[in-house]
Write a protein that holds these residues in place. Structure first.
Motif, PDB file in Angstrom:
ATOM      1  N   GLN A 122       0.830  -1.203   0.000  1.00 15.69           N
ATOM      2  CA  GLN A 122       0.000   0.000   0.000  1.00 15.69           C
ATOM      3  C   GLN A 122       0.864   1.252   0.000  1.00 15.69           C
ATOM      4  OE1 GLN A 122      -3.131  -0.391  -0.500  1.00 15.69           O
ATOM      5  NE2 GLN A 122      -3.257  -2.586  -0.177  1.00 15.69           N
ATOM      6  N   ASN A 123       0.195   2.381  -0.095  1.00 19.89           N
ATOM      7  CA  ASN A 123       0.875   3.634  -0.421  1.00 19.89           C
ATOM      8  C   ASN A 123       1.268   4.436   0.818  1.00 19.89           C
ATOM      9  OD1 ASN A 123       1.871   5.738  -1.898  1.00 19.89           O
ATOM     10  ND2 ASN A 123      -0.105   6.645  -2.360  1.00 19.89           N
ATOM     11  N   CYS A 124       2.114   3.827   1.672  1.00 23.36           N
ATOM     12  CA  CYS A 124       2.689   4.621   2.758  1.00 23.36           C
ATOM     13  C   CYS A 124       4.196   4.748   2.601  1.00 23.36           C
ATOM     14  CB  CYS A 124       2.351   4.030   4.118  1.00 23.36           C
ATOM     15  SG  CYS A 124       3.338   2.595   4.569  1.00 23.36           S
ATOM     16  N   ASN A 125       4.804   3.846   1.792  1.00 17.97           N
ATOM     17  CA  ASN A 125       6.229   3.915   1.442  1.00 17.97           C
ATOM     18  C   ASN A 125       7.172   3.660   2.610  1.00 17.97           C
ATOM     19  OD1 ASN A 125       5.382   4.557  -1.115  1.00 17.97           O
ATOM     20  ND2 ASN A 125       5.835   6.731  -0.940  1.00 17.97           N
ATOM     21  N   GLN A 126       6.679   3.131   3.730  1.00 20.69           N
ATOM     22  CA  GLN A 126       7.588   2.799   4.813  1.00 20.69           C
ATOM     23  C   GLN A 126       8.427   1.576   4.468  1.00 20.69           C
ATOM     24  OE1 GLN A 126       7.640   4.403   8.412  1.00 20.69           O
ATOM     25  NE2 GLN A 126       7.374   5.793   6.689  1.00 20.69           N
ATOM     26  N   MET A 127       7.882   0.690   3.658  1.00 19.75           N
ATOM     27  CA  MET A 127       8.581  -0.505   3.204  1.00 19.75           C
ATOM     28  C   MET A 127       9.060  -1.357   4.383  1.00 19.75           C
ATOM     29  SD  MET A 127       7.954  -0.069   0.149  1.00 19.75           S
ATOM     30  CE  MET A 127       8.715  -1.527  -0.510  1.00 19.75           C
ATOM     31  N   CYS A 128       8.129  -1.822   5.170  1.00 15.59           N
ATOM     32  CA  CYS A 128       8.420  -2.642   6.345  1.00 15.59           C
ATOM     33  C   CYS A 128       8.252  -4.121   6.015  1.00 15.59           C
ATOM     34  CB  CYS A 128       7.497  -2.279   7.501  1.00 15.59           C
ATOM     35  SG  CYS A 128       7.446  -0.518   7.852  1.00 15.59           S
ATOM     36  N   LEU A 129       8.828  -4.960   6.843  1.00 16.02           N
ATOM     37  CA  LEU A 129       8.757  -6.397   6.620  1.00 16.02           C
ATOM     38  C   LEU A 129       7.583  -7.005   7.372  1.00 16.02           C
ATOM     39  CD1 LEU A 129       9.824  -9.093   5.589  1.00 16.02           C
ATOM     40  CD2 LEU A 129      11.353  -9.169   7.572  1.00 16.02           C
ATOM     41  N   ASN A 130       6.774  -7.737   6.647  1.00 18.89           N
ATOM     42  CA  ASN A 130       5.755  -8.580   7.248  1.00 18.89           C
ATOM     43  C   ASN A 130       5.957  -9.995   6.728  1.00 18.89           C
ATOM     44  OD1 ASN A 130       3.713  -6.900   8.853  1.00 18.89           O
ATOM     45  ND2 ASN A 130       3.975  -5.705   6.989  1.00 18.89           N
ATOM     46  N   MET A 131       5.595 -10.960   7.553  1.00 21.19           N
ATOM     47  CA  MET A 131       5.660 -12.366   7.168  1.00 21.19           C
ATOM     48  C   MET A 131       4.282 -12.983   7.359  1.00 21.19           C
ATOM     49  SD  MET A 131       8.973 -12.838   6.430  1.00 21.19           S
ATOM     50  CE  MET A 131       9.338 -14.593   6.555  1.00 21.19           C
ATOM     51  N   GLY A 132       3.895 -13.841   6.422  1.00 21.17           N
ATOM     52  CA  GLY A 132       2.615 -14.517   6.518  1.00 21.17           C
ATOM     53  C   GLY A 132       2.810 -16.014   6.633  1.00 21.17           C
ATOM     54  N   TYR A 133       2.053 -16.637   7.525  1.00 11.87           N
ATOM     55  CA  TYR A 133       2.113 -18.092   7.667  1.00 11.87           C
ATOM     56  C   TYR A 133       0.984 -18.699   6.850  1.00 11.87           C
ATOM     57  CZ  TYR A 133       3.294 -22.546   9.813  1.00 11.87           C
ATOM     58  OH  TYR A 133       3.713 -23.846  10.019  1.00 11.87           O
ATOM     59  N   VAL A 134       1.347 -19.504   5.847  1.00  6.35           N
ATOM     60  CA  VAL A 134       0.394 -20.017   4.878  1.00  6.35           C
ATOM     61  C   VAL A 134       0.131 -21.494   5.133  1.00  6.35           C
ATOM     62  CG1 VAL A 134      -0.132 -20.287   2.429  1.00  6.35           C
ATOM     63  CG2 VAL A 134       1.260 -18.349   3.200  1.00  6.35           C
ATOM     64  N   VAL A 135      -1.137 -21.820   5.333  1.00  8.38           N
ATOM     65  CA  VAL A 135      -1.572 -23.204   5.513  1.00  8.38           C
ATOM     66  C   VAL A 135      -2.709 -23.472   4.527  1.00  8.38           C
ATOM     67  CG1 VAL A 135      -2.534 -24.902   7.109  1.00  8.38           C
ATOM     68  CG2 VAL A 135      -0.955 -23.159   7.963  1.00  8.38           C
ATOM     69  N   ASP A 136      -2.521 -24.457   3.663  1.00  6.76           N
ATOM     70  CA  ASP A 136      -3.552 -24.857   2.707  1.00  6.76           C
ATOM     71  C   ASP A 136      -4.078 -23.663   1.904  1.00  6.76           C
ATOM     72  OD1 ASP A 136      -3.355 -27.495   3.567  1.00  6.76           O
ATOM     73  OD2 ASP A 136      -4.901 -27.232   5.095  1.00  6.76           O
ATOM     74  N   GLY A 137      -3.166 -22.796   1.467  1.00  5.71           N
ATOM     75  CA  GLY A 137      -3.550 -21.702   0.598  1.00  5.71           C
ATOM     76  C   GLY A 137      -4.190 -20.519   1.278  1.00  5.71           C
ATOM     77  N   VAL A 138      -4.117 -20.457   2.608  1.00  3.47           N
ATOM     78  CA  VAL A 138      -4.681 -19.337   3.348  1.00  3.47           C
ATOM     79  C   VAL A 138      -3.620 -18.807   4.319  1.00  3.47           C
ATOM     80  CG1 VAL A 138      -6.445 -18.596   4.996  1.00  3.47           C
ATOM     81  CG2 VAL A 138      -7.038 -20.211   3.185  1.00  3.47           C
TER      82      VAL A 138
END
Length: 960
Positions: free
Chosen positions: A77-93
């Motif tokens: 999104q358009n805030c330009n902070q460019m921070c790191l997020n990680m997502g845990y994916v199980v069965d496509g979610v």
């Protein structure tokens, strides 16, 4: 329970507590210790149970049992902070998010932590308001005229259609309109640098926009004055870095609230505070940042900053004459032009110098504190204090956001701000500075230690950021009014961020210095509005006129992720994927990979960090990648898609990371960040050459980032105007000087307190009968403080709209992005902030529903009176989703958009500026139905297609 319980309704969600219970139900909480029993067991809400029994969430056990994997998220999104997020994916979610934790956090090597918005992104990606299928507005038919039933835009129901039907409608209408009306009838209702814009020059052309957006008047002749501009980003990358901030005595935050707008910078600012640095806050309110840092507040009314700074300069002159050691005369004489008769530039066409202007020699008006206080509201003693603080023997860092320049008539603010810093000699030495504090550069400024090598690794889409055809750009605030009138005024052949570099010296006037010409009238006939990578109806001023324009068009087509306001007014909506979605398996379906450039922010990054990202899940519902759709549109219209998009997104994604180079510790060489092997080539089906870097590609993706470890005394540390900026040499590895500290990019090579180019260039336009001066002269701004009085006379009878409203960025959203997430809606309501006494005078209390209004529109919000706001000022957080009530004779926005309170008035001299903060309004207690809270309202659904349901978040059927 999984991440999203299909049976969980919005009102069920709201009955849960705002903390653990809500997070537990959605699987969106922080990790909790597991206990025996099922996660689906109803919780015991007794006091004993709540004290002794930790909650259990299905995603906890999924993570503990290793059922999925952590993957890096593009915070797109358009805030330009460019921070790191990680997502845990199980069965496509994606069942859980976290932020950076792969290494210990330290000042020298900080974690790239995400904010509350980014860490809530699942609530956007899986929101019920996602556009799931191609849709046609029920009563719209092609052909224009009455077939369009434009009066129903924003009210009509929707029909689900196929992609083939959608693209047939789009291409048939484009062909018809090009044939009947030509290119001036196709309006690209989105950013010039959005990927979809690349197709229009090959289809038949169109009309674009050019506006300074966030940058306001700071983008006015930036390099002509001697400041630096990174593309269209003015005065950025020139402040001291995080290691030098503690060397200041004082840091001034001018019109800034980084605690809300650029949160990552608070890490560095608080470190400076801990080192003993004092802080000063300048602006109309005492905000969260000021309270956190214990800042001294210098009150300045909205849009009156130039008057304030001119009085500060007057006091610096007076104090220097009376006591000495205020002005750094060595710096003024050696590094600036135009302050005194002795320092006038060679190209000056007048003998007027700035010091004599300040003293009143040319207009019989000395710019004294007493003169300024009537305009800006700053106490005289505070103006004098600020001048003393800015003296040459004090180490001062002046940091500005762009908020103070997002006003009509703020053209001379950047030059005045620069002059205060120059008079004190606060350029080019440790503990001093004068520059922007903005997004990824905020608090740790300077050139990038990680840079892209370009070449075969580069991003090569033919974007329309600078259209080759002249005068096809509508300028600034006049977007909707020009479209309504069928004509626009063009003042330059290209966009505002173009340069005017002399052929014999390409280091001069490279950006934000277009060559203006005499204003000329150009035709436009908006038959098709094509929305891409934006939410223009919601984010441009003059919303009431925007509604008229969209309801009068033949067709409105829109690429959309969610049901934005712009989508609500479309005729054909085409669902596009988020950066979370992609597919590289042809057996699964259409190949789909997010653009490496994204929404224009994909290649922005912090100076010492490279963040990993890749798609986490398959494309949901029937969403497609935007450029794939554009390619098909081009093919259907007989154009060559490779002319606009010559390189696949997948290749650009790999090239983005593999082309990154990091500056070595002795600042002599740029070396590859990513190690790339023959095994990687085979695994990722790529022919990019083998290279030895700092981290393997798979390890980089697993960690989520690569961060340069730095230290005090590092050769790569930076102080603006002292250190040169380094870049990658022609051999692809040698570090070379890319931008010198001195000379500057102005024609004189110095900071131009008197700038002949600035005056000649803009006066050539001829729209204002009173020419602007080469220095920072004062003039009455349009929609300014003076207009809050009858006849514009300060101190006289108040006019009908006596309150000055401005539009701060808000914690829960970035412009209109992120604003559909319940967590942040609950944490940050959507008030209008006003001075406590102003509220009391109007019988308004905290929580009252109020109507904000003027001649252009009416909108509702709940009031939040504040002691820390200047009298006569109002803060309306920017970016809400409008909820129009059209039951009466006029529209009332129950969503509370500030854009209904403005019109198409352009600035005094700079047509491309957006005057977002130049709002004159009145506020009254509303006598109609009270507002419900945003989190109580329910998602914005597609009537006729989306089920009539209270479901907040949806995963059911996303891959059907």
């Amino acid at each position: 329970m999984s991440l999203i319980d299909k049976s969980l309704k919005r009102r069920d969600f709201l009955t849960l507590s705002a903390g653990a219970a809500a997070a537990t139900a959605l699987g969106l909480s922080a990790c909790s210790p597991s206990t025996s029993g099922s996660a689906d067991t109803a919780p015991d809400t007794s006091e004993t149970a709540s004290e002794l029994t930790p909650h259990v969430v299905a995603s906890d056990t999924d993570i503990i049992d290793g059922k999925g994997e952590w993957m890096p998220i593009h915070c797109h999104q358009n805030c330009n902070q460019m921070c790191l997020n990680m997502g845990y994916v199980v069965d496509g979610v994606v069942v859980r998010q976290k932020t950076d934790d792969w290494h210990e956090d330290s000042f020298d090597m900080p974690q790239q932590r995400g904010c509350l918005r980014g860490r809530s992104l699942r609530q956007q990606v899986y929101n019920a308001d996602r556009i799931k299928y191609p849709m046609k507005r029920k009563n719209w038919q092609p052909g224009g005229g009455e077939n369009a039933h434009g009066e129903l835009r924003g009210k009509d129901e929707w029909e689900r259609i196929t992609w083939d039907e959608a693209l047939t409608y789009v291409t048939d209408e484009l062909k018809r309109v090009y044939d009947e009306y030509g290119e001036t009838a196709v309006v690209i209702n989105g950013w010039r640098w959005a990927p979809a814009t690349a197709m229009f020059p090959h289809l038949g052309g169109g009309i674009y926009n050019t506006e300074t957006e966030s940058f306001g008047c700071w983008a006015f002749q930036t390099e002509a004055l001697g400041m630096y501009s990174w593309g269209d980003h003015p005065d950025i990358m020139m402040a001291p870095d995080k290691y030098d901030l503690p060397n200041a005595d004082t840091i001034v935050l001018y019109g800034c609230n980084p605690a809300w707008a650029t949160h990552s910078s608070m890490y560095w600012l608080k470190n400076a505070k801990d080192a003993g640095v004092e802080f000063v806050q300048v602006g109309p309110d005492y905000n969260q940042t000021a309270a956190t840092l214990g800042s001294k507040w210098i009150r300045v009314r909205p849009g009156t900053d130039t008057a304030f700074l001119l009085a500060v300069i007057y006091e610096m002159i007076r104090l220097d004459e009376e006591q000495g050691n205020i002005i750094d005369w060595d710096f003024i004489n050696e590094k600036t032009v135009g302050f005194t008769p002795e320092t006038m530039p060679e190209d000056a066409t007048t003998e007027e110098n700035f010091r004599d202007y300040i003293l009143g020699k040319y207009d019989d008006t000395p710019k004294t504190p007493e003169w300024a206080t009537e305009i800006c509201g700053t106490p005289v003693e505070d103006i004098t204090w600020y001048a003393q603080m800015a003296a040459k023997d004090n180490n001062v860092i002046f940091l500005h956001s762009y908020a103070a320049s997002r006003y009509l008539g703020a053209e001379n603010l950047p030059q005045a701000f620069m002059t205060v810093g120059a008079l004190g000699g606060h350029y080019g030495k440790s503990g001093n500075g004068c520059a922007a504090i903005y997004t990824w550069d905020a608090g740790d400024s300077g050139y990038r230690l990680i840079q892209h090598a370009g070449g075969d690794y580069g991003y090569v889409d033919a974007l329309a950021a600078a259209p080759a055809k002249p005068n096809i750009l509508i300028e600034g605030n006049s977007w909707w009014s020009s479209l309504a009138e069928g004509k626009y005024i063009s003042t330059s052949a290209g966009p505002y961020d173009a340069g005017s570099s002399p052929e014999d010296d390409p280091t001069k006037l490279r950006a934000n210095t277009p060559t203006y010409h005499e204003a000329k009238e150009m035709p436009v006939n908006p038959r098709i509005l094509f929305q891409t990578c934006s939410n223009f109806l919601q984010t441009r001023g003059n919303l009431s006129t925007g509604i008229q324009v969209m309801r009068q068009a033949d067709a409105c087509f829109s690429f959309e992720i969610k049901m934005s306001l712009t989508a609500q007014f479309a005729d054909i909506i085409m669902p596009v994927t988020t950066h979370w979605e992609g597919n590289d398996d042809e057996t699964w379906g259409e190949l789909c990979w997010p653009s490496a450039f994204g929404d224009g922010n994909g290649q922005k990054q912090r100076k010492d960090a490279l963040l990993a990202w890749k798609p986490l899940v398959k494309p949901m519902w029937e969403a497609r990648e935007e450029k794939a759709v554009c390619r098909e549109i081009m093919e259907r219209m007989g154009a060559d898609p490779d002319a606009a998009y010559p390189k696949s997104n997948y290749d650009q994604w790999l090239g983005y990371f593999l082309g990154m180079r990091v500056l070595n510790e002795d600042a002599t060489k740029f070396e590859p960040v990513i190690t790339w092997t023959e095994a990687d080539q085979e695994k990722y089906h790529s022919t990019y050459p083998v290279q030895e870097g700092k981290v393997g590609f798979d390890e980089f993706m697993a960690n989520g980032s690569y961060v340069v470890e730095r230290k005090e005394g590092d050769a790569r540390n930076y102080v603006g105007y002292l250190n040169d900026k380094l870049g990658i040499g022609e051999d692809g590895e040698t570090a070379v000087v890319a931008d010198t500290a001195w000379p500057r990019p102005s024609l004189s090579g110095k900071l131009e307190i008197y700038c002949q180019f600035k005056a000649d260039n803009v006066n050539r336009i001829g729209l204002n009968p009173e020419p602007i001066k080469p220095y920072a002269n004062y003039f009455v701004p349009r929609r300014g403080y003076q207009e809050t009085f009858v006849d514009g006379k300060i101190g006289g009878e108040k006019a009908a709209y006596p309150l000055q409203a401005y539009t701060p960025h808000y914690m829960r959203r970035a412009h209109t992005c992120y604003d559909n997430m319940v967590w942040t809606q609950e944490a940050f309501h959507n008030p209008v902030f006003m001075n406590a006494q102003d509220a009391a005078d109007r019988g308004i209390k905290a929580g009252d529903t109020v109507v904000c209004f003027n001649d252009f529109g009416k909108m509702l919000r709940k009031a939040q009176p504040m002691q820390g706001m200047m009298p006569g000022t109002v803060g309306i957080p920017h970016g809400v989703h409008s909820v129009f009530d059209e039951s009466g004779d006029e529209i009332i926005d129950r969503g509370g958009s500030e854009q209904l309170l403005s019109d198409g008035t352009q600035s005094n001299y700079f047509p491309q500026v957006d005057g977002y903060n130049s709002l004159l309004i009145e506020i009254a207690k509303y006598d109609g139905p009270e507002l419900e809270e945003d989190y109580e309202r329910g998602p914005f659904l597609a009537a006729g297609v989306d089920a009539d349901s209270d479901e907040t978040y949806v995963t059911d059927g996303i891959y059907a």
